[in-house]
Design a protein around this motif. Structure first.
Motif, PDB file in Angstrom:
ATOM      1  N   GLN A 118       0.828  -1.198   0.000  1.00  0.00           N
ATOM      2  CA  GLN A 118       0.000   0.000   0.000  1.00  0.00           C
ATOM      3  C   GLN A 118       0.865   1.252   0.000  1.00  0.00           C
ATOM      4  OE1 GLN A 118      -1.833   1.102   3.810  1.00  0.00           O
ATOM      5  NE2 GLN A 118      -0.885  -0.717   4.704  1.00  0.00           N
ATOM      6  N   ILE A 119       0.305   2.298  -0.522  1.00  0.00           N
ATOM      7  CA  ILE A 119       0.831   3.659  -0.346  1.00  0.00           C
ATOM      8  C   ILE A 119      -0.298   4.432   0.316  1.00  0.00           C
ATOM      9  CG2 ILE A 119       1.663   5.757  -1.465  1.00  0.00           C
ATOM     10  CD1 ILE A 119       2.755   3.979  -3.710  1.00  0.00           C
ATOM     11  N   ASP A 140      -2.937  11.572  -5.818  1.00  0.00           N
ATOM     12  CA  ASP A 140      -3.161  11.694  -7.262  1.00  0.00           C
ATOM     13  C   ASP A 140      -1.841  11.711  -8.021  1.00  0.00           C
ATOM     14  OD1 ASP A 140      -5.893  11.653  -7.033  1.00  0.00           O
ATOM     15  OD2 ASP A 140      -6.155  13.826  -7.175  1.00  0.00           O
ATOM     16  N   SER A 141      -0.815  12.339  -7.418  1.00  0.00           N
ATOM     17  CA  SER A 141       0.513  12.343  -8.047  1.00  0.00           C
ATOM     18  C   SER A 141       1.074  10.929  -8.129  1.00  0.00           C
ATOM     19  CB  SER A 141       1.471  13.235  -7.254  1.00  0.00           C
ATOM     20  OG  SER A 141       1.046  14.575  -7.261  1.00  0.00           O
ATOM     21  N   VAL A 142       0.864  10.162  -7.054  1.00  0.00           N
ATOM     22  CA  VAL A 142       1.308   8.767  -7.048  1.00  0.00           C
ATOM     23  C   VAL A 142       0.576   7.975  -8.134  1.00  0.00           C
ATOM     24  CG1 VAL A 142       1.351   6.634  -5.694  1.00  0.00           C
ATOM     25  CG2 VAL A 142       1.902   8.804  -4.604  1.00  0.00           C
ATOM     26  N   LEU A 146       2.063   5.925 -11.377  1.00  0.00           N
ATOM     27  CA  LEU A 146       1.813   4.507 -11.627  1.00  0.00           C
ATOM     28  C   LEU A 146       1.302   4.283 -13.045  1.00  0.00           C
ATOM     29  CD1 LEU A 146       0.092   3.454  -8.268  1.00  0.00           C
ATOM     30  CD2 LEU A 146       2.287   2.623  -9.115  1.00  0.00           C
ATOM     31  N   LYS A 147       0.376   5.132 -13.477  1.00  0.00           N
ATOM     32  CA  LYS A 147      -0.174   4.988 -14.823  1.00  0.00           C
ATOM     33  C   LYS A 147       0.875   5.281 -15.896  1.00  0.00           C
ATOM     34  CE  LYS A 147      -3.864   7.626 -14.222  1.00  0.00           C
ATOM     35  NZ  LYS A 147      -5.162   8.270 -14.509  1.00  0.00           N
ATOM     36  N   ASN A 148       1.910   6.041 -15.532  1.00  0.00           N
ATOM     37  CA  ASN A 148       3.001   6.321 -16.470  1.00  0.00           C
ATOM     38  C   ASN A 148       4.090   5.257 -16.446  1.00  0.00           C
ATOM     39  OD1 ASN A 148       1.843   8.681 -17.447  1.00  0.00           O
ATOM     40  ND2 ASN A 148       2.839   9.983 -15.915  1.00  0.00           N
ATOM     41  N   GLY A 149       3.861   4.181 -15.687  1.00  0.00           N
ATOM     42  CA  GLY A 149       4.775   3.050 -15.736  1.00  0.00           C
ATOM     43  C   GLY A 149       5.799   2.966 -14.622  1.00  0.00           C
ATOM     44  N   ILE A 150       5.748   3.867 -13.641  1.00  0.00           N
ATOM     45  CA  ILE A 150       6.692   3.779 -12.524  1.00  0.00           C
ATOM     46  C   ILE A 150       6.296   2.594 -11.650  1.00  0.00           C
ATOM     47  CG2 ILE A 150       7.725   4.981 -10.555  1.00  0.00           C
ATOM     48  CD1 ILE A 150       8.308   6.281 -13.243  1.00  0.00           C
ATOM     49  N   PRO A 151       7.238   1.685 -11.325  1.00  0.00           N
ATOM     50  CA  PRO A 151       6.881   0.512 -10.513  1.00  0.00           C
ATOM     51  C   PRO A 151       6.337   0.893  -9.141  1.00  0.00           C
ATOM     52  CG  PRO A 151       9.052   0.228 -11.522  1.00  0.00           C
ATOM     53  CD  PRO A 151       8.655   1.657 -11.757  1.00  0.00           C
ATOM     54  N   PHE A 152       5.351   0.136  -8.692  1.00  0.00           N
ATOM     55  CA  PHE A 152       4.732   0.396  -7.392  1.00  0.00           C
ATOM     56  C   PHE A 152       5.764   0.354  -6.277  1.00  0.00           C
ATOM     57  CE2 PHE A 152       2.285  -0.279  -3.602  1.00  0.00           C
ATOM     58  CZ  PHE A 152       1.083   0.368  -3.822  1.00  0.00           C
ATOM     59  N   GLU A 153       6.664  -0.643  -6.332  1.00  0.00           N
ATOM     60  CA  GLU A 153       7.676  -0.799  -5.288  1.00  0.00           C
ATOM     61  C   GLU A 153       8.537   0.449  -5.159  1.00  0.00           C
ATOM     62  OE1 GLU A 153       9.853  -2.691  -2.309  1.00  0.00           O
ATOM     63  OE2 GLU A 153       8.070  -3.441  -3.323  1.00  0.00           O
ATOM     64  N   TYR A 195      -3.138  -2.650  -9.303  1.00  0.00           N
ATOM     65  CA  TYR A 195      -3.291  -1.695  -8.212  1.00  0.00           C
ATOM     66  C   TYR A 195      -4.637  -0.981  -8.333  1.00  0.00           C
ATOM     67  CZ  TYR A 195      -1.582   1.461 -11.899  1.00  0.00           C
ATOM     68  OH  TYR A 195      -1.416   2.137 -13.078  1.00  0.00           O
ATOM     69  N   SER A 196      -5.085  -0.433  -7.221  1.00  0.00           N
ATOM     70  CA  SER A 196      -6.391   0.219  -7.180  1.00  0.00           C
ATOM     71  C   SER A 196      -6.275   1.699  -7.539  1.00  0.00           C
ATOM     72  CB  SER A 196      -6.987   0.096  -5.772  1.00  0.00           C
ATOM     73  OG  SER A 196      -6.267   0.929  -4.862  1.00  0.00           O
ATOM     74  N   ALA A 197      -7.414   2.305  -7.747  1.00  0.00           N
ATOM     75  CA  ALA A 197      -7.483   3.770  -7.793  1.00  0.00           C
ATOM     76  C   ALA A 197      -7.425   4.285  -6.349  1.00  0.00           C
ATOM     77  CB  ALA A 197      -8.785   4.202  -8.463  1.00  0.00           C
ATOM     78  N   PRO A 198      -7.111   5.548  -6.150  1.00  0.00           N
ATOM     79  CA  PRO A 198      -7.101   6.088  -4.780  1.00  0.00           C
ATOM     80  C   PRO A 198      -8.469   5.933  -4.112  1.00  0.00           C
ATOM     81  CG  PRO A 198      -6.028   7.607  -6.302  1.00  0.00           C
ATOM     82  CD  PRO A 198      -6.668   6.549  -7.146  1.00  0.00           C
ATOM     83  N   PHE A 199      -8.466   5.615  -2.809  1.00  0.00           N
ATOM     84  CA  PHE A 199      -9.727   5.488  -2.076  1.00  0.00           C
ATOM     85  C   PHE A 199      -9.521   5.946  -0.630  1.00  0.00           C
ATOM     86  CE2 PHE A 199      -7.498   1.525  -1.417  1.00  0.00           C
ATOM     87  CZ  PHE A 199      -7.746   1.176  -0.098  1.00  0.00           C
ATOM     88  N   PHE A 200     -10.617   6.418  -0.037  1.00  0.00           N
ATOM     89  CA  PHE A 200     -10.597   6.861   1.361  1.00  0.00           C
ATOM     90  C   PHE A 200     -11.025   5.727   2.279  1.00  0.00           C
ATOM     91  CE2 PHE A 200     -10.740  11.114  -0.528  1.00  0.00           C
ATOM     92  CZ  PHE A 200      -9.910  11.820   0.323  1.00  0.00           C
ATOM     93  N   SER A 201     -10.530   5.765   3.509  1.00  0.00           N
ATOM     94  CA  SER A 201     -10.985   4.879   4.585  1.00  0.00           C
ATOM     95  C   SER A 201     -10.993   5.707   5.869  1.00  0.00           C
ATOM     96  CB  SER A 201     -10.039   3.681   4.730  1.00  0.00           C
ATOM     97  OG  SER A 201      -8.924   4.018   5.544  1.00  0.00           O
ATOM     98  N   PRO A 202     -11.464   5.166   6.974  1.00  0.00           N
ATOM     99  CA  PRO A 202     -11.385   5.921   8.238  1.00  0.00           C
ATOM    100  C   PRO A 202      -9.956   6.267   8.647  1.00  0.00           C
ATOM    101  CG  PRO A 202     -12.935   4.113   8.457  1.00  0.00           C
ATOM    102  CD  PRO A 202     -12.236   3.920   7.144  1.00  0.00           C
ATOM    103  N   LEU A 203      -8.965   5.603   8.028  1.00  0.00           N
ATOM    104  CA  LEU A 203      -7.567   5.851   8.381  1.00  0.00           C
ATOM    105  C   LEU A 203      -6.919   6.937   7.528  1.00  0.00           C
ATOM    106  CD1 LEU A 203      -6.372   2.146   8.776  1.00  0.00           C
ATOM    107  CD2 LEU A 203      -7.177   3.702  10.553  1.00  0.00           C
TER     108      LEU A 203
END
Length: 435
Positions: A118-119, A140-142, A146-153, A195-203
């Motif tokens: 996760q990020i 959103d920058s992250v 990711l969509k431009n090909g930068i590895p998640f790691e 990977y997922s799109a950005p999402f909110f949680s209580p955290l």
């Protein structure tokens, strides 16, 4: 057997013990006065025993280490942090709801397990619109990267983590029932490697990357972290008071498990595999004698090809290439010469384990050439005394480094707490792992 367990624990951990409260027949030990009962110990032990048949002698020190981490986390008031309380409450509510519905898990129930990275950018419970805007802008920058090909790691490593990050350890097997619903909802929509799109949680706000998923009572890759080793007990015929007591222990286990996970995250997270090569190399150099071999090994590869001409061309290419790049080099060679099939085996070979290595590298034994690829040769080096670097025995070094880290952390924790163990009560512990 339980007396042996006690002696083993005393010798291993050098703990002080006290029989001053032997009259309390249900208290197994106290940490700075806080009691842990025999019943609680058996509750945990039953779960672990169901999956691994671990002995009491092996489990006792791990359980005490776990409870010390919980005590240290409470001493630092991590159990009062809003993010912790939100997540703990969410998980405990799930347990209560399942009890109310009568959906009681049994030990043979298959759980859904997930591994993910996760990020995350954590937000306070009552975040201002400006705080949410900044967090959204960062995530959103992250996502764009990711969509431009930068590895998640690479992106995950480049962002500075919050002082007390999400307790989900990256790369760990975790039962879905131990995740808050926002994480579960996103992971259930992903295929492995996505990977997922950005999402909110209580955290806060997150992006998750699914590494793997499977079903089982325990995942085969799960570690001893109690936060992710919660399996339900069979309670179909228990009396009401026993059922309530079991539920109480499960609720406490959720809270303690999260605190232990927070503690692990703040103290290196070695169980999640986040150990640098530099740390492993340093440990290996300091303990090199532990990895000495009784028998010689060969480090390199066995190459099967059509004839000596093909072998000569391959040798020229592979001699200049690191061993971990051989497969790529041979793949390129095969694409350039599709009429020349090549098969390679690389690694560390102990004498007596591979007939080709035995004959071609150690000059002993014999082998029968392959009918399709009759010419075989080896390329590499013989290692007589032991591995030349930690990569040769990486798994063993990683395991030993983790154990050494745990022992070191345990010693530090022991110095900070007054530990009393009830010697007499140990013989009442149910050592079979069965209730």
């Amino acid at each position: 057997m339980c007396r042996i367990a006690w002696l083993f624990l005393c010798l291993l951990m050098g703990l002080k013990f006290s029989v001053s409260y032997a009259e309390d027949r249900r208290v197994l030990f106290r940490i700075d006065g806080e009691e842990t009962s025999v019943e609680e110990f058996e509750h945990y032990y039953t779960q672990v025993y169901a999956a691994s048949r671990v002995s009491v002698e092996q489990f006792l020190p791990h359980f005490l280490y776990y409870k010390l981490k919980v005590a240290d986390a409470k001493r630092q008031s991590w159990d009062t942090i809003t993010d912790f309380r939100l997540q703990c409450s969410a998980l405990q509510n799930e347990i209560l709801k399942s009890e109310e519905r009568g959906v009681l898990q049994k030990q043979d129930t298959l759980l859904n397990w997930v591994r993910f990275r996760q990020i995350s950018f954590l937000l306070p419970q009552h975040a201002s619109s400006e705080q949410e805007r900044v967090a959204r802008q960062r995530i959103d920058s992250v996502y764009t990267a990711l969509k431009n090909g930068i590895p998640f790691e690479k992106l995950a490593q480049s962002y500075v983590k919050a002082p007390l990050p999400s307790p989900y350890l990256d790369g760990e097997w975790i039962p879905e029932r131990c995740l808050i619903k926002e994480f579960t909802g996103q992971l259930n929509t992903l295929k492995k490697g996505n990977y997922s799109a950005p999402f909110f949680s209580p955290l806060g706000i997150h992006i998750v990357y699914l590494l793997d998923r499977r079903q089982g009572v325990y995942s085969s890759g799960a570690t001893a972290n109690m936060a992710v080793q919660k399996v339900a007990n069979s309670v179909s015929t228990e009396r009401t008071d026993s059922l309530l007591n079991k539920t109480r222990m499960e609720l406490c286990q959720v809270a303690d498990g999260l605190l232990a996970a927070y503690w692990d995250k703040r103290h290196g997270g070695t169980k999640s595999g986040n150990i640098s090569d530099k740390e492993l190399q340093s440990y290996f150099e300091s303990h090199k004698n532990d990895y000495a071999w009784d028998l010689p090994h060969f480090k390199g590869g066995v190459i099967h090809c059509l004839n000596k001409k093909v072998a000569s061309k391959l040798k020229k290419r592979l001699k200049k290439c690191p061993l971990n790049k051989w497969n790529e080099e041979i793949s390129a060679f095969s694409q350039e010469n599709p009429e020349w099939k090549v098969v390679v085996e690389t690694g560390l070979f102990q004498i007596g384990t591979n007939p080709y290595v035995d004959k071609l590298a150690f000059k002993c034994g014999h082998f029968t050439p392959r009918t399709d690829l009759p010419y075989a040769f080896v390329l590499g080096k013989r290692l007589k005394k032991g591995p030349e670097d930690f990569q040769d025995v990486r798994n063993e070094v990683q395991r030993d480094y983790r154990l050494w880290t745990e022992r070191t952390q345990m010693e530090e924790l022991k110095r900070g707490f007054r530990i009393e163990i009830n010697q007499d009560i140990l013989k009442t512990v149910n050592c079979s792992g069965k209730k």
